[in-house]
Design a protein around this motif. Structure first.
Motif: not given
Length: 383
Positions: A28, A181, A183, A215, A217-218, A221, A248, A251-252, A338
């Motif tokens: 990330n 959260e 874009n 967000h 690092t989704r 994105y 971000a 994240l995860n 997450d």
């Protein structure tokens, strides 16, 4: 998510336990560092979403510093990420905390012109770069009003109607935080509102802070749009741009290890875990959302379905419905994904629930226990 496997080392831990995978965290951070470089902006860790001093040196290798929601977070960033920038925003500052904040914060954002005028001399005399928070009254969220700073009646930020350009002397920046959260399309909408309402004041500023909720690092994105918009604002107005994502960053990258304590049958099969939504993952109830469990499916998707809840006396301490290919056994380990963000920063000990163990994991270094909590941690909060 569906292809995740549980590292064997996780079984070494008692539960409940949070584990931060530093390999995933670094991935990330590499994405965020690339955005900083390409867009020419600075990215800060929003500590309200993720605060773990153990990994601050790693984060400091990539990001420009931290942003805080008050004195304690500001001090945490100042002490645990030395030499990096410390930013702070709070809806209203108190006299005592301000005396300490001006000694450690390099940037400070005020929520109203009244607060700005009250603390102006003190902040400027300590060399703090000061800004005012804007509220463009431009909501881009749906269904999460609790997290919408632009909701009607919001106490956060100065609206166009309440903006006082005659009081801008001494201010070096403007700040907005409207996303959650989301874009880059939501940022484009917000920037249009900011420029329409406050654009005439931007050339007078040194910096513009885009706040958090990006967000980045989704997987889906739109990084190219973010980079383009940051560059555009920098070039048009001559300001330095800050982003302060929290989610971000981690994240995860986190996991919550739980074990099944018991099952109860009452129209459905309820699984009672040793983790609590109310105590250990409160956003499950506040957002709400259903976190993923490695190896699980949606309700009814696999042969055996369970409704998982915590061991507290709260009837609504429900995490969600999950299905599995096999019948779960008491004592079986379950791993939620997450669970780095808005998890242990929001922990509480309602019902005398124990705080989960904190640990890190990487393929190279394996599992490392950072801290275990016990009765005294519960007791000291009660006076």
């Amino acid at each position: 998510m569906q292809n995740l496997s549980i590292p064997a080392a996780f079984s070494q831990l008692d539960s409940p336990a949070y584990i931060i995978d530093t390999d995933l965290l670094r991935k990330n951070l590499e994405i965020l560092a690339d955005v900083q470089k390409r867009a020419g902006c600075k990215i800060l860790l929003a500590q309200k979403a993720f605060s773990m001093p153990e990994v601050y040196p790693l984060i400091g290798e990539y990001l420009a510093g931290t942003t805080a929601s008050g004195l304690f977070e500001a001090r945490l960033g100042y002490e645990e990420m030395p030499g990096k920038e410390v930013h702070v925003f709070k809806p209203a500052y108190g006299e005592a905390e301000m005396d300490q904040l001006v000694k450690i914060a390099g940037h400070m954002v005020f929520n109203s012109f009244d607060q700005w005028m009250h603390f102006k001399d003190k902040a400027l005399s300590h060399g703090v770069s000061c800004g005012i928070r804007l509220n463009p009254a431009c909501s881009t969220q749906e269904g999460h009003e609790i997290y919408d700073p632009c909701a009607p009646g919001s106490r956060l930020g100065v609206t166009k109607e309440n903006f006082r350009p005659e009081l801008l002397d001494g201010l070096e920046g403007l700040h907005f935080h409207t996303l959650c959260e989301q874009n880059a399309d939501a940022l484009v909408t917000t920037l249009a509102a900011i420029e329409e309402q406050f654009g005439e004041y931007l050339p007078r500023m040194k910096w513009l802070n885009f706040g958090g909720g990006h967000h980045i690092t989704r997987p889906d994105y739109d990084i190219e749009t973010l980079v383009r918009e940051v560059r555009r604002i920098r070039e048009r107005y001559g300001v330095e741009v800050y982003l302060e994502p929290g989610e971000a960053v981690a994240l995860n990258a986190g996991f919550l290890v739980a074990h099944l304590l018991d099952t109860v049958h009452n129209g459905l099969t309820a699984g009672i875990l040793d983790v609590s939504a109310a105590c250990h993952m409160p956003d499950v109830l506040e957002m709400p959302y259903r976190p993923y469990i490695i190896g699980s499916g949606e309700a009814g998707e696999k042969e055996y379905t369970y409704r998982f809840g915590g061991p507290t006396c709260l009837a609504g301490d429900i995490i969600g419905d999950y299905s599995f290919d096999h019948q779960l056994q008491k004592g079986e380990m379950l791993v939620f994904t997450d669970m780095a963000i808005y998890s242990f920063v929001k922990n509480n000990t309602f019902n005398g629930m124990p705080l989960p163990i904190l640990a890190t994991y990487s393929e190279k270094d394996g599992l490392k226990i950072i801290r275990k909590f016990g009765y005294e941690d519960f007791r000291m909060r009660l006076g």
